[in-house]
Design an enzyme around this catalytic site. Structure first.
Site, PDB file in Angstrom:
ATOM      1  N   LYS A   1       0.659  -1.292  -0.009  1.00 52.13           N
ATOM      2  CA  LYS A   1      -0.039   0.035  -0.153  1.00 52.13           C
ATOM      3  C   LYS A   1       0.671   1.295  -0.089  1.00 52.13           C
ATOM      4  O   LYS A   1       0.347   2.338  -0.653  1.00 52.13           O
ATOM      5  CB  LYS A   1      -0.840   0.017   1.285  1.00 52.13           C
TER       6      LYS A   1
ATOM      7  N   LYS B   1     -10.182 -13.315  -9.281  1.00 48.00           N
ATOM      8  CA  LYS B   1     -11.378 -13.544  -8.331  1.00 48.00           C
ATOM      9  C   LYS B   1     -12.121 -12.396  -8.452  1.00 48.00           C
ATOM     10  O   LYS B   1     -11.603 -11.172  -8.853  1.00 48.00           O
ATOM     11  CB  LYS B   1     -10.801 -13.921  -6.883  1.00 48.00           C
TER      12      LYS B   1
ATOM     13  N   LYS C   1     -13.928  -5.791  -5.874  1.00 51.00           N
ATOM     14  CA  LYS C   1     -14.322  -4.222  -6.118  1.00 51.00           C
ATOM     15  C   LYS C   1     -13.393  -3.488  -7.067  1.00 51.00           C
ATOM     16  O   LYS C   1     -13.884  -3.024  -8.080  1.00 51.00           O
ATOM     17  CB  LYS C   1     -14.822  -3.376  -4.925  1.00 51.00           C
TER      18      LYS C   1
END
Length: 354
Positions: free
Chosen positions: A112, A218, A221
């Site tokens: 991140k 997979k 969002k």
């Protein structure tokens, strides 16, 4: 006495079929056999600076989806993370026993932080090189301290409820291992046996990977390949009919390509065994028509999602019911959390003089 199972989800948008088949359907099956506690991690969501209005709406929406799918507030504890202020205080206290180095070495923080700073991943990069990049970057203000201490907050979510089992995906296993390490460290440092060491828990024994509609990977969002529980009939059908396929088998018993495997996997979750076998046989003898397969898959998915979607709308419209559920959940969660926090304060020598 029932073992405590705890799980949280960041309220970053509506739930999709991956959330439903991968976790929520299992939560529903667990609620009679365990002391289940499920929460919306709005404090965790703050690490990515969500829009305040959207954060509130996402909390409301996901809680309605949880209830609509079948979680019973009389059987499980449903609450919002920020409604339990004891979590924030214990987060501060536990951070006193967590090293900054072990936090900076977590895979999720590295990934991140690199994304926030626009850095490329280097498999040969040492921990020292990475830390130098973060500390020396002129743009490191985009990597907030909450992102760094995310594992501590996750550990507190678990330890403050003294949870025994925590269902987590592969990307969270390192954080769960840190939670066990922090529990051992606290217990050892103060010579107490306060925190149990939680273990990963999968109700069915094998994790379900729900594929997306884009032919690979997979459902997620960020990938934009989802079917949401809130999708209406027209939207769902349109998404399924646009799912990626291939040219079709040319020779009997051909290997199944990845996009078609994904559609069969979705059908395995939603359709009857006879329906799935019919289309597998059709693929094997080259008579399969993908349009028919998609139409059938959409019908079978709608049988699952339509009742849930209708209940979501009813629940969201009943503000009084939602308020009662969240107040009740917060009271239960705070009762446990307050006891644990009082023990932690006493152990650490934080006592009142009056």
């Amino acid at each position: 006495m029932k073992e405590t199972v705890l799980s949280g989800i960041r309220p970053t948008g509506n739930l999709h079929l991956g959330n439903y088949f991968g976790a929520l359907s299992k939560f529903i099956r667990m609620q009679d056999d365990y002391n289940c506690m499920y929460f919306l991690a709005d404090l965790h969501a703050l690490t990515t600076h969500p829009d305040p209005k959207m954060l509130h709406e996402n909390v409301r929406g996901i809680m309605a989806e949880y209830l609509a799918a079948g979680l019973d507030p009389e059987k499980v504890t449903l609450f919002v993370q920020s409604d339990v202020p004891e979590i924030s205080e214990m987060y501060l206290l536990l951070n006193m026993h967590v090293g900054i180095g072990e936090l900076m070495r977590t895979t999720s923080f590295k990934d991140k932080a690199r994304k926030a700073l626009g850095l490329n991943r280097d498999d040969n990069e040492s921990d020292a090189d990475f830390e130098h990049q973060i500390i020396g970057s002129e743009t490191n203000k985009r990597v907030n301290a909450g992102l760094l201490t995310y594992p501590t907050l996750m550990a507190v979510d678990i330890l403050i409820q003294k949870a025994h089992k925590v269902p987590v995906g592969k990307d969270q296993e390192q954080h769960l291992e840190l939670t066990r390490r922090f529990a051992r460290r606290f217990n050892s440092f103060y010579g107490v046996d306060l925190f149990p060491e939680p273990v990963n828990f999968n109700f069915t024994g094998e994790a379900i990977k729900v594929p997306g509609l884009d032919g690979s990977g997979k459902m997620g969002k960020s990938e934009g390949n989802c079917i949401y529980l809130i999708d209406d009939e027209k939207t769902l059908r349109k998404k399924v009919m646009r799912a990626v396929t291939d040219e079709g088998p040319k020779v009997p018993n051909s290997p199944v390509s990845e996009p078609i495997k994904n559609l069969f996997m979705l059908m395995e979750l939603a359709s009857t065994p006879d329906t799935l076998q019919h289309f597998r046989d059709a693929y094997a003898d080259c008579s399969i028509r993908y349009g028919d397969l998609k139409k059938q898959l959409a019908e079978d998915l709608l049988k699952i999602t339509t009742p849930i979607r209708q209940r979501i709308e009813e629940i969201k419209a009943d503000e009084a019911f939602m308020g009662r559920v969240l107040r009740q959940g917060a009271e239960r969660a705070r009762e446990n959390a307050a006891k644990t926090l009082a023990e932690v304060r006493e152990i650490m020598g934080i006592r009142k003089f009056y």
